[in-house]
Every structure is written in structure tokens, then in C-alpha cells.
Design a protein around this motif. Structure first.
Motif, PDB file in Angstrom:
ATOM      1  N   VAL A 145     -27.342 -12.007 -23.553  1.00 42.40           N
ATOM      2  CA  VAL A 145     -26.011 -12.320 -24.080  1.00 42.40           C
ATOM      3  C   VAL A 145     -25.212 -13.196 -23.115  1.00 42.40           C
ATOM      4  O   VAL A 145     -24.683 -14.232 -23.514  1.00 42.40           O
ATOM      5  CB  VAL A 145     -25.253 -11.011 -24.387  1.00 42.40           C
ATOM      6  CG1 VAL A 145     -23.789 -11.295 -24.731  1.00 42.40           C
ATOM      7  CG2 VAL A 145     -25.933 -10.269 -25.531  1.00 42.40           C
ATOM      8  N   LEU A 151     -28.759 -13.221 -28.809  1.00 46.35           N
ATOM      9  CA  LEU A 151     -28.726 -11.805 -29.144  1.00 46.35           C
ATOM     10  C   LEU A 151     -30.092 -11.417 -29.716  1.00 46.35           C
ATOM     11  O   LEU A 151     -30.523 -12.004 -30.712  1.00 46.35           O
ATOM     12  CB  LEU A 151     -27.619 -11.547 -30.167  1.00 46.35           C
ATOM     13  CG  LEU A 151     -27.246 -10.085 -30.390  1.00 46.35           C
ATOM     14  CD1 LEU A 151     -26.619  -9.506 -29.128  1.00 46.35           C
ATOM     15  CD2 LEU A 151     -26.291  -9.953 -31.552  1.00 46.35           C
TER      16      LEU A 151
ATOM     17  N   VAL B 304     -34.493 -13.507 -32.410  1.00 46.92           N
ATOM     18  CA  VAL B 304     -33.394 -13.733 -31.479  1.00 46.92           C
ATOM     19  C   VAL B 304     -32.434 -14.730 -32.104  1.00 46.92           C
ATOM     20  O   VAL B 304     -32.862 -15.766 -32.588  1.00 46.92           O
ATOM     21  CB  VAL B 304     -33.918 -14.287 -30.134  1.00 46.92           C
ATOM     22  CG1 VAL B 304     -32.763 -14.619 -29.204  1.00 46.92           C
ATOM     23  CG2 VAL B 304     -34.862 -13.283 -29.480  1.00 46.92           C
ATOM     24  N   THR B 305     -31.144 -14.375 -32.118  1.00 51.75           N
ATOM     25  CA  THR B 305     -30.171 -15.312 -32.689  1.00 51.75           C
ATOM     26  C   THR B 305     -29.308 -15.902 -31.589  1.00 51.75           C
ATOM     27  O   THR B 305     -29.028 -15.266 -30.581  1.00 51.75           O
ATOM     28  CB  THR B 305     -29.246 -14.618 -33.712  1.00 51.75           C
ATOM     29  OG1 THR B 305     -28.741 -13.422 -33.129  1.00 51.75           O
ATOM     30  CG2 THR B 305     -29.989 -14.281 -34.981  1.00 51.75           C
ATOM     31  N   ARG B 306     -28.917 -17.152 -31.806  1.00 49.96           N
ATOM     32  CA  ARG B 306     -28.042 -17.838 -30.873  1.00 49.96           C
ATOM     33  C   ARG B 306     -26.616 -17.390 -31.159  1.00 49.96           C
ATOM     34  O   ARG B 306     -26.204 -17.340 -32.317  1.00 49.96           O
ATOM     35  CB  ARG B 306     -28.200 -19.338 -31.113  1.00 49.96           C
ATOM     36  CG  ARG B 306     -27.638 -20.213 -30.041  1.00 49.96           C
ATOM     37  CD  ARG B 306     -27.696 -21.650 -30.531  1.00 49.96           C
ATOM     38  NE  ARG B 306     -29.036 -22.204 -30.419  1.00 49.96           N
ATOM     39  CZ  ARG B 306     -29.406 -23.024 -29.437  1.00 49.96           C
ATOM     40  NH1 ARG B 306     -28.553 -23.339 -28.494  1.00 49.96           N
ATOM     41  NH2 ARG B 306     -30.614 -23.526 -29.404  1.00 49.96           N
ATOM     42  N   LEU B 307     -25.865 -17.075 -30.128  1.00 51.25           N
ATOM     43  CA  LEU B 307     -24.490 -16.645 -30.333  1.00 51.25           C
ATOM     44  C   LEU B 307     -23.622 -17.847 -30.645  1.00 51.25           C
ATOM     45  O   LEU B 307     -23.794 -18.914 -30.064  1.00 51.25           O
ATOM     46  CB  LEU B 307     -23.962 -15.922 -29.092  1.00 51.25           C
ATOM     47  CG  LEU B 307     -24.592 -14.548 -28.830  1.00 51.25           C
ATOM     48  CD1 LEU B 307     -24.091 -13.985 -27.515  1.00 51.25           C
ATOM     49  CD2 LEU B 307     -24.287 -13.594 -29.968  1.00 51.25           C
ATOM     50  N   HIS B 309     -20.466 -18.403 -30.061  1.00 57.21           N
ATOM     51  CA  HIS B 309     -19.574 -18.836 -28.983  1.00 57.21           C
ATOM     52  C   HIS B 309     -20.351 -18.823 -27.671  1.00 57.21           C
ATOM     53  O   HIS B 309     -21.429 -18.276 -27.577  1.00 57.21           O
ATOM     54  CB  HIS B 309     -18.376 -17.900 -28.891  1.00 57.21           C
ATOM     55  CG  HIS B 309     -18.777 -16.448 -28.892  1.00 57.21           C
ATOM     56  ND1 HIS B 309     -18.919 -15.733 -27.742  1.00 57.21           N
ATOM     57  CD2 HIS B 309     -19.113 -15.607 -29.920  1.00 57.21           C
ATOM     58  CE1 HIS B 309     -19.300 -14.493 -28.074  1.00 57.21           C
ATOM     59  NE2 HIS B 309     -19.423 -14.406 -29.358  1.00 57.21           N
ATOM     60  N   ASP B 310     -19.764 -19.427 -26.677  1.00 57.79           N
ATOM     61  CA  ASP B 310     -20.423 -19.517 -25.367  1.00 57.79           C
ATOM     62  C   ASP B 310     -20.439 -18.135 -24.711  1.00 57.79           C
ATOM     63  O   ASP B 310     -19.408 -17.521 -24.537  1.00 57.79           O
ATOM     64  CB  ASP B 310     -19.667 -20.513 -24.498  1.00 57.79           C
ATOM     65  CG  ASP B 310     -20.450 -20.865 -23.247  1.00 57.79           C
ATOM     66  OD1 ASP B 310     -19.841 -21.460 -22.349  1.00 57.79           O
ATOM     67  OD2 ASP B 310     -21.641 -20.542 -23.178  1.00 57.79           O
ATOM     68  N   GLY B 311     -21.617 -17.640 -24.367  1.00 57.40           N
ATOM     69  CA  GLY B 311     -21.753 -16.267 -23.880  1.00 57.40           C
ATOM     70  C   GLY B 311     -21.201 -15.994 -22.543  1.00 57.40           C
ATOM     71  O   GLY B 311     -21.096 -16.607 -21.605  1.00 57.40           O
TER      72      GLY B 311
END
Lengths: 323, 311
Positions: A145, A151, B304-307, B309-311
Motif C-alpha cells: 500500500v 492493494l 492486485v489492484t492499483r490504488l 491515489h498516491d499511496g
């Protein structure tokens, strides 16, 4: 291979290692190097995205990454070598180091091991079942994260009720996910811990008390977790299991060097001077026995830096001739 | 050949190992030609080599053949930390019994110590799960033989299925009239024997059917050395970053395993080719970095997913 000679080699550039290096230099130790295997100094706090760091040692409140940046800022004058992985501690003491320029050897009058801790992964917990994708620790989750902007799950179950379980929940929230449940395991101290209670009250995470993970279901990705709860078994649907806590000292360099290890903690035995059973090797920070506040580790690092400076001064040749 | 190819003709690009399924329309062999229905289309062949492992008898049955039954025999292993290696200069076996050679303690090429295997017959052809009680028995047995191992941390757990038949020996038969070679019931010695068995089967093809001419420009996938006795990539000057810290796996090694004529098809393949995430922290440090490197480059994408907003 010719060895580079230094007075103090510090293994690990987390709060303890960086603080020790600063204090040792301030106390007059000449050649101090800090060896860090990661590409950036700062340690595990770098990926603890929540606040609560820095109060004890820097007298200010910061998030983990900010605290790590502050530590780096204070350490700018030091010889910190990132991408340098110590592969063995040998007699001398002499360190075998894998560096971007190839293997190197560093001979040190004293070595401080400040390699920190990690969470016991599923394997070390001997949990039954398959080996699908989605078996995580808080550390792995935080790096997904906070360091990679990714995620790895949507419907996770969090196992454990140490403070770090709360970090897991905060990390998941940062990614917009609420765990399906938090499993407070059967051990008394854990089952009574306030963390699951807080998770329930603040974020509505269901708490399963006195529950133990029995078996991970799924072949390609996690499809469920079978638990045992007050004598009954049930399988909960989920797409990940986050194992939190049960800290393990990252003490393999010391273990392989046959320094005395406390079997109860997995960390090195040290005396009041933070010295291990090898008189030239010291240990400070969480590697000693498990999780403590990062500020506590930083303060212990400072103490180690002062102690090593004093010990090195005592054994320096010019000191002996004066005596 | 039902199984995975050992040599690839130049120019082909295989994605992982996809199990070919042999199925027919009722008459799998017409006019001396076998017709194999697979997930990637139909294949016509004069000669079939059945080396389908745990599915060997099923493939045999699809061809209207029989003669043996595969009953997988699971073997569970505990992998101890590399620090255990200092107590284990050599392989240690207990005195064997009539049924089993017992629990073996074995230093691995990667510097760990292996404790196992078990021998558990089961009906499921794919379930290679581990079991807590059995793992504890393995550790107790290992510690009984070498007490110092009792304090050593566990790094990993795994299990595999041996394709056991009711016979104790390998089943390697060439049926000249049927255009069929059976290679089955090969258990734990199979890995060691695989290259020799391959040569033997090639000889059978030449002897009973037609001589094989070598592939003009074979592509033999090369894998980086992962063993501790020879130089590893991380020891190379100018190596770049180490991604997996416990196993000292470089970014270059991971990139190489994701490219070339036989790239890793899934995370398991990437792990086996590089050892990334397989060390003592089991991905605490590197799982996120490894999966991010592999993103969009695996035949079977990870969940796996990309968030946003910037993590």
C-alpha cells in the motif's frame, strides 16, 4: 580480497542503527560505517504510514515515513551505504558484504547489529492448508500500500491482536478496504487486548475472540480461512489472510556466527553494555528481543553508540601506553 | 507429447506450463493417427508419449487403454532456516524400514535444511496442502536425530504429490502397434532420473517408430544459478538492486525470469526460477516489490489492484 578497516560497522540503518552511528561519531569514534541492505535508510518505519512516531527520541510527533526522513536528515554527515547487504559475520570480526560493486570485506574493531524484527510468517506458524496468493503479513501489506501503491486483496481477514494488527487495519483502510474480521487468538494476553475492541468500535470490524486459524483454503488465490473457535470449526470466505505480530528478531547473522541466542525470544543475549557473547559484537534495537516503540530503539541505539565509543577508547593503543 | 516440452523449437514462445488435456470424439485414433483435444485446440499425432504424472492413468483411459492406477502419494516438507546448515554438513537418513526410508535431513543447494518427506496416499490429484500436526511430527523427528535443529526457525513449508502406481518400478512401455509410449508411475527418484528417462524414451521412439532427427536450432532456456556453491548474480560487480533480501535475488534475475523463450507464467513459476519471496521472511520485505515487477507480465495475472491515489 583486501579488507577495508573501520572502527565501528553498524548493520542496519533503522532508528537504532542511525541513532547509534550519530552518537558514536559524536563520542569520538573515527571511522563509522552503516551498512543498509535496502535502497534507502530508515528501516521498517518507512512503511508505517500512520502517525505516532518520534516522540521519545526527537520530541515531535510524525508519521513513520516522516520520522524516517527526519532520522536520515540528522544522519546526513554519516557514512551510510545503502544496497550493502552483510552476508556473514566472521572471526575478527570481519563482515562479508554484498555491494553493488561486488563482494567486499570490512574488518571492524566493533560491530553493532541493529537488524530489527519481522513478523512470523504463515510457514513459521505451521498453519495447515495450501499455498495460494494472498497470505500476507502486516509488513508485506504495508509495502504493497505505502511503497507500491497497490492493494493485494479486497476481503481480507486479519489474524492477531497485538498493536500491529491495528496498523494492518489502518493500512487496509488507506486502500479503502475494511477487513471481514479480526481473529483474536486464544492466548490470554491477546484475547483481552484492547486492539480488537478498538477496531470494532472505530471501524466496525467484527472481532472473533478465542479463535485460531486452522487451515488456508484455495489453490491459486486464497478462497477462505478455516478457524477453530471455542471447539467448533468453520470456514470463513476471504481473499487474503494477514498474519500480524509474533515478532521475530532478524538475528540470523548472529545465530550463524554462534553468538549466544535466547531461545525464548530468538534474539541475542546481551550484557548491561549491550554486548553479545562475542566481546566485539553489540546488539541494539528490536533485534534484541522483539517489538518496542521505534523511539525506544533509537534511545537504545544512542546508548550503544556511547558504550561502544567508551569501550573502543579503553582498548585503543594510545590509551594503554598512557596507563 | 502429453506433458511439457523439454526442448523448444526456435521462435516459439511458451507461456508457463499449461496442462494439455487429451480428449476424443469417441474414437481417438483413426487411420493410425491419434486425435488429441486440448484447451488450445486439437492435435493430430502418429505417436503419443503419455508422461502426464498424476494424471497418467486418466490420459491412458482417454486412449482406451488401462493397466495401472495412479494414487498420488503426498510428501510434506519443512524447510529450516539457512542458519541450520551449520549443524548439517551432510545428508542424514534413519535406518530404513520395509515400508519407508524414513524422514531425511538434507542440506539443500540453496543453503537450507530440509526435513521430510511424509508418504501419504490420497485420492485428490492436485491437493498438495500441508498439515500442522504432520509438520510438528516432522520437526520432532528431525530434532530427535539432530537435537540442535530444535532451536532453528522454520523458513517454509511445502508438499508435493508423487504419481505412485500399484507397481514399485517405473512403467515405461512402448506399444508399437498402437503408436503409444507410456511413461508413468515415477515417484521421487523421477526428478533425478528425468534426463536419463528422457533419453531412454527418445531411444524407444527411434527403435520402435522412426528415428528422431535433432531440432535444428533448439532453444534451451537457461536459468541463473541459484545454488550457494557457485557465484550468484548478486556477487556480480554492477549488479544493481537486490529485490529479495533473504535470498539475495537481484532485480536483473527477476527481469530475466519474466522474459526469454520460457518466461514464468505465474508467481509460483517466478518464485521457483528466482527464489524470490522464498526466504526466511516469506515476502514480508519483497512480496509487494516482486508482484509489482511482475505486473502485466504473467499469463495468469495476480489479484492486485492499483490504488487510485498516491499511496
Amino acid at each position: 580480497m583486501t579488507a577495508e578497516a573501520v572502527d565501528l560497522a553498524i548493520v542496519g540503518a533503522g532508528p537504532a542503527g542511525l541513532s547509534a552511528a550519530r552518537e558514536a561519531v559524536r563520542s569520538g569514534v573515527k571511522r563509522v560505517v552503516v551498512l543498509e541492505r535496502e535502497a534507502e535508510a530508515g528501516g521498517t518505519v518507512r512503511h508505517c504510514g500512520h502517525t505516532g512516531f518520534g516522540m521519545l527520541d526527537l520530541k515531535r510527533l510524525a508519521t513513520g515515513p516522516r520520522y524516517a526522513a527526519l532520522l536520515r536528515e540528522l544522519s546526513r554527515h554519516l557514512d551510510i551505504r545503502t544496497g550493502h547487504q552483510v552476508t556473514a559475520i566472521e572471526q575478527g570480526p570481519s563482515l562479508a558484504v554484498s555491494t553493488p560493486e561486488g563482494p567486499r570485506r570490512i574488518a571492524a574493531r566493533a560491530v553493532l547489529v541493529a537488524t530489527g524484527i519481522r513478523e512470523a510468517p504463515r510457514a513459521a506458524r505451521l498453519v495447515s492448508g495450501g499455498r495460494p496468493f494472498g497470505i500476507l503479513t502486516t509488513g508485506a501489506l504495508q509495502r504493497f500500500v505505502y511503497l507500491n501503491g497497490r492493494l493485494p486483496c479486497r476481503r481480507p481477514i486479519v489474524v492477531g491482536s497485538e498493536l500491529v494488527a491495528f496498523s494492518s487495519i489502518l493500512t487496509l483502510r488507506h486502500g479503502g478496504v475494511r477487513p471481514l474480521a479480526i481473529l483474536a487468538e486464544g492466548r490470554r494476553a491477546e484475547a483481552m487486548a484492547p486492539v480488537p475492541q478498538l477496531a470494532r468500535l472505530l471501524y466496525g470490524v467484527p472481532v472473533l475472540r478465542r479463535a485460531r486459524p486452522l487451515r488456508i483454503e484455495g489453490r491459486e488465490i486464497v478462497t477462505g480461512l478455516t478457524i477453530e473457535r471455542e471447539g467448533h470449526r468453520e470456514t470463513l470466505d476471504c481473499d487474503a489472510v494477514v498474519f500480524t505480530g509474533r515478532w521475530v528478531p532478524e538475528a540470523s547473522l548472529l545465530r550463524a556466527h554462534d553468538v549466544g541466542i535466547d531461545p525464548a525470544t530468538g534474539g541475542p543475549r546481551v550484557d548491561a553494555r549491550l554486548c553479545t557473547s562475542d566481546p566485539a559484537i553489540y546488539a541494539a534495537g528490536n533485534v534484541r528481543f522483539g517489538v518496542r516503540a521505534s523511539g525506544r530503539c533509537a534511545l537504545e541505539g544512542r546508548a550503544a553508540g556511547r558504550q561502544i565509543a567508551a569501550d573502543l577508547a579503553r582498548e585503543a593503543p594510545h590509551w594503554r601506553t598512557k596507563r | 507429447m502429453v506433458g511439457s516440452p523439454r526442448l523448444l523449437p526456435a521462435g516459439t514462445r511458451q507461456r508457463g506450463t499449461d496442462r494439455a488435456r487429451c480428449g476424443g470424439d469417441g474414437r481417438p485414433r483413426r487411420d493410425g493417427i491419434w486425435h488429441l483435444a486440448t484447451k488450445r485446440g486439437d492435435i493430430a499425432a502418429r505417436l503419443v508419449v503419455n508422461c502426464a504424472g498424476n494424471f497418467g492413468d486418466r490420459v491412458e483411459a482417454l486412449a482406451g487403454r488401462g493397466g495401472f492406477t495412479i494414487r498420488p502419494r503426498k510428501g510434506q516438507f519443512v524447510v529450516l532456516d539457512k542458519t541450520a546448515r551449520r549443524f548439517m554438513p551432510t545428508i542424514v537418513l534413519p535406518v530404513p524400514t520395509a515400508r519407508t526410508k524414513g524422514i531425511v535431513l538434507c542440506p539443500t543447494a540453496f543453503g537450507n535444511v530440509l526435513v521430510g518427506p511424509t508418504a501419504e496416499d490420497q485420492d485428490d490429484r492436485e491437493d498438495a496442502s500441508v498439515d500442522e500436526a504432520t509438520l510438528k511430527t516432522l520437526i520432532a523427528e528431525g530434532t530427535r536425530m539432530v537435537p540442535a535443529l530444535g532451536d532453528e526457525p522454520v523458513t517454509a513449508l511445502y508438499a508435493g504429490l508423487r504419481p505412485a502406481s500399484e507397481r514399485s518400478d517405473y512403467i515405461i512401455d512402448a506399444d508399437r502397434g498402437a503408436g503409444w509410449i507410456t511413461v508413468a508411475g515415477i515417484r521421487s527418484t523421477g526428478l533425478t532420473a528425468a534426463l536419463g528417462i528422457g533419453e531412454h524414451v527418445a531411444d524407444l521412439v527411434g527403435e520402435h517408430f522412426r528415428p528422431l532427427s535433432p531440432i535444428a536450432e533448439p532453444v534451451v532456456p537457461r536459468v541463473a544459478n541459484l545454488a550457494e556453491h557457485a557465484p550468484r548474480d548478486h556477487e556480480r560487480p554492477g549488479r544493481g538492486a537486490i529485490v529479495c533480501l533473504c535470498e539475495s535475488v537481484t532485480r536483473d534475475e527477476i527481469e530475466a525470469a519474466l522474459a526469454g523463450p520460457l518466461p514464468a507464467g505465474d508467481l509460483g513459476g517466478l518464485k521457483r526460477r528466482t527464489r524470490a519471496t522464498m526466504g526466511r521472511c516469506q515476502g514480508f520485505n519483497c512480496l509487494a516489490a516482486v508482484t509489482t515487477l511482475a505486473e502485466g507480465r504473467l499469463a495468469r495475472p495476480l489479484a492486485v489492484t492499483r490504488l487510485g491515489h498516491d499511496g
